[in-house]
Design an enzyme around this catalytic site. Structure first.
Site, short mmCIF file in Angstrom:
data_model
loop_
_atom_site.label_atom_id
_atom_site.label_comp_id
_atom_site.label_asym_id
_atom_site.label_seq_id
_atom_site.Cartn_x
_atom_site.Cartn_y
_atom_site.Cartn_z
N LYS A 166 0.81 -1.21 0.00
CA LYS A 166 0.00 0.00 0.00
C LYS A 166 0.85 1.27 0.00
O LYS A 166 0.36 2.35 -0.28
CB LYS A 166 -0.87 0.06 1.27
CG LYS A 166 -1.80 -1.09 1.44
CD LYS A 166 -2.56 -0.90 2.79
CE LYS A 166 -3.01 -2.22 3.33
NZ LYS A 166 -3.47 -2.07 4.74
N GLY A 167 2.13 1.14 0.35
CA GLY A 167 2.97 2.31 0.62
C GLY A 167 3.05 3.34 -0.48
O GLY A 167 3.31 4.51 -0.23
N ASP A 212 14.31 -0.97 0.67
CA ASP A 212 15.02 -1.19 1.92
C ASP A 212 15.99 -2.37 1.71
O ASP A 212 17.10 -2.16 1.21
CB ASP A 212 13.96 -1.46 3.00
CG ASP A 212 14.51 -1.60 4.40
OD1 ASP A 212 15.63 -1.15 4.65
OD2 ASP A 212 13.80 -2.17 5.25
N ASP A 268 3.92 3.48 6.51
CA ASP A 268 3.26 3.20 7.79
C ASP A 268 4.19 2.59 8.82
O ASP A 268 5.25 2.04 8.51
CB ASP A 268 2.14 2.19 7.57
CG ASP A 268 2.68 0.78 7.29
OD1 ASP A 268 3.47 0.65 6.34
OD2 ASP A 268 2.35 -0.16 8.05
N PHE A 325 13.55 4.31 10.65
CA PHE A 325 12.24 3.89 10.17
C PHE A 325 11.43 5.12 9.79
O PHE A 325 11.23 6.03 10.59
CB PHE A 325 11.50 3.03 11.18
CG PHE A 325 10.42 2.24 10.54
CD1 PHE A 325 10.72 1.10 9.80
CD2 PHE A 325 9.10 2.65 10.61
CE1 PHE A 325 9.72 0.38 9.15
CE2 PHE A 325 8.09 1.94 9.97
CZ PHE A 325 8.41 0.80 9.24
N GLU A 349 7.62 2.51 -6.34
CA GLU A 349 7.79 2.01 -4.97
C GLU A 349 7.93 3.19 -4.01
O GLU A 349 8.50 4.21 -4.37
CB GLU A 349 9.07 1.16 -4.89
CG GLU A 349 8.83 -0.34 -4.87
CD GLU A 349 8.38 -0.86 -3.51
OE1 GLU A 349 7.69 -0.14 -2.76
OE2 GLU A 349 8.73 -2.01 -3.20
N ASP A 350 7.43 3.01 -2.80
CA ASP A 350 7.64 4.04 -1.78
C ASP A 350 9.08 4.05 -1.31
O ASP A 350 9.74 5.08 -1.29
CB ASP A 350 6.67 3.85 -0.60
CG ASP A 350 6.68 2.42 -0.04
OD1 ASP A 350 7.32 1.53 -0.62
OD2 ASP A 350 6.02 2.21 1.00
P1 IMP Z 1 12.23 -4.34 1.27
O1 IMP Z 1 11.62 -5.56 0.69
O2 IMP Z 1 12.99 -4.63 2.53
O3 IMP Z 1 13.06 -3.52 0.30
O4 IMP Z 1 11.06 -3.45 1.82
C1 IMP Z 1 10.27 -2.76 1.01
C2 IMP Z 1 8.95 -2.45 1.68
O5 IMP Z 1 9.03 -2.47 3.12
C3 IMP Z 1 8.57 -1.05 1.30
O6 IMP Z 1 7.81 -1.05 0.12
C4 IMP Z 1 7.79 -0.60 2.53
O7 IMP Z 1 6.44 -0.97 2.38
C5 IMP Z 1 8.41 -1.34 3.68
N1 IMP Z 1 9.43 -0.51 4.36
C6 IMP Z 1 10.77 -0.61 4.32
N2 IMP Z 1 11.38 0.33 5.05
C7 IMP Z 1 10.39 1.08 5.58
C8 IMP Z 1 10.38 2.25 6.44
O8 IMP Z 1 11.41 2.81 6.87
N3 IMP Z 1 9.15 2.72 6.76
C9 IMP Z 1 7.98 2.15 6.32
N4 IMP Z 1 7.95 1.08 5.51
C10 IMP Z 1 9.14 0.55 5.15
MG MG Z 2 5.73 -0.82 0.07
#
Ligand code: IMP
Ligand code: MG
Length: 175
Positions: A41-42, A101, A157, A150, A97-98
């Site tokens: 949803k981000g 990470d 969220d 974070f 993408e938001d």
């Molecule tokens: P990844 O798979 O670890 O790259 O994470 C990606 C997803 O995790 C993002 O699309 C976000 O929805 C969530 N996410 C990662 N870091 C944060 C953060 O600092 N705040 C909020 N959501 C996060």
């Molecule tokens: Mg996301």
């Protein structure tokens, strides 16, 4: 113990950056009728500002992905909750993408999309947190690089809350 959001990136700076990302995408995709696919949803706030800053014919779709168990730690496993609706075969896809990470979510989405034979795939991410990367992924259009904190607000969220904050914030714990 509560969490107090502290502004990291103000809405005015976000707006400037979104306009500049849109300008680059618009120049690269003129005449290509791209489809922007957002990862829910981000992405929903970023996506809505981005598409309204783009003055080219485009379509919009969404993928539902889930990677976080709860709280702030990535589970590393990504599940597809719902797929995009319209075929992307032969289309120029921009994944929106938001935040990137660990990179697990984006890598999963890219693998999934590649099986659907699009004409091209590029990635537009508002935020990059490179210090936590576990899977190498490249971002074609990036808004901001952020430290290993974070982040909430502007669609992001913490346990589903804070998505409605207009600024990008970090959470400080109340004493
Ligand atoms: P990844 O798979 O670890 O790259 O994470 C990606 C997803 O995790 C993002 O699309 C976000 O929805 C969530 N996410 C990662 N870091 C944060 C953060 O600092 N705040 C909020 N959501 C996060
Ligand atoms: Mg996301």
């Amino acid at each position: 113990m509560g969490h107090r959001p502290k502004v990291l990136i103000h809405r005015a700076e976000i707006a400037r950056t979104v306009r500049s990302l849109a300008g680059r995408i618009q120049a690269d995709y003129a005449g290509k009728n791209p489809v922007l696919i957002g990862a829910l949803k981000g992405c929903f706030v970023f996506m809505s500002d981005l598409v309204r800053a783009l003055d080219i014919p485009l379509t919009v779709d969404f993928l539902g992905v889930f990677s976080y168990a709860a709280g702030t730690e990535s589970s590393g496993t990504v599940r597809l909750l719902h797929d995009f609706r319209n075929p992307v075969q032969g289309r120029h896809v921009v994944v929106v993408e938001d935040i990137v990470d660990t990179g697990c979510t984006l890598a999963f989405i890219l693998e999934h999309l590649k099986t659907k034979s699009p004409a091209s795939i590029r990635v537009c991410a508002l935020l990059d947190k490179p210090s936590r990367r576990r899977v190498p992924v490249s971002i074609d259009y990036l808004g901001f690089t952020v430290p290993n904190r974070f982040i909430v607000g502007y669609g992001l969220d913490f346990d589903e809350y804070f998505r409605n904050l207009p600024d990008l914030c970090v959470l400080e714990e109340d004493a």
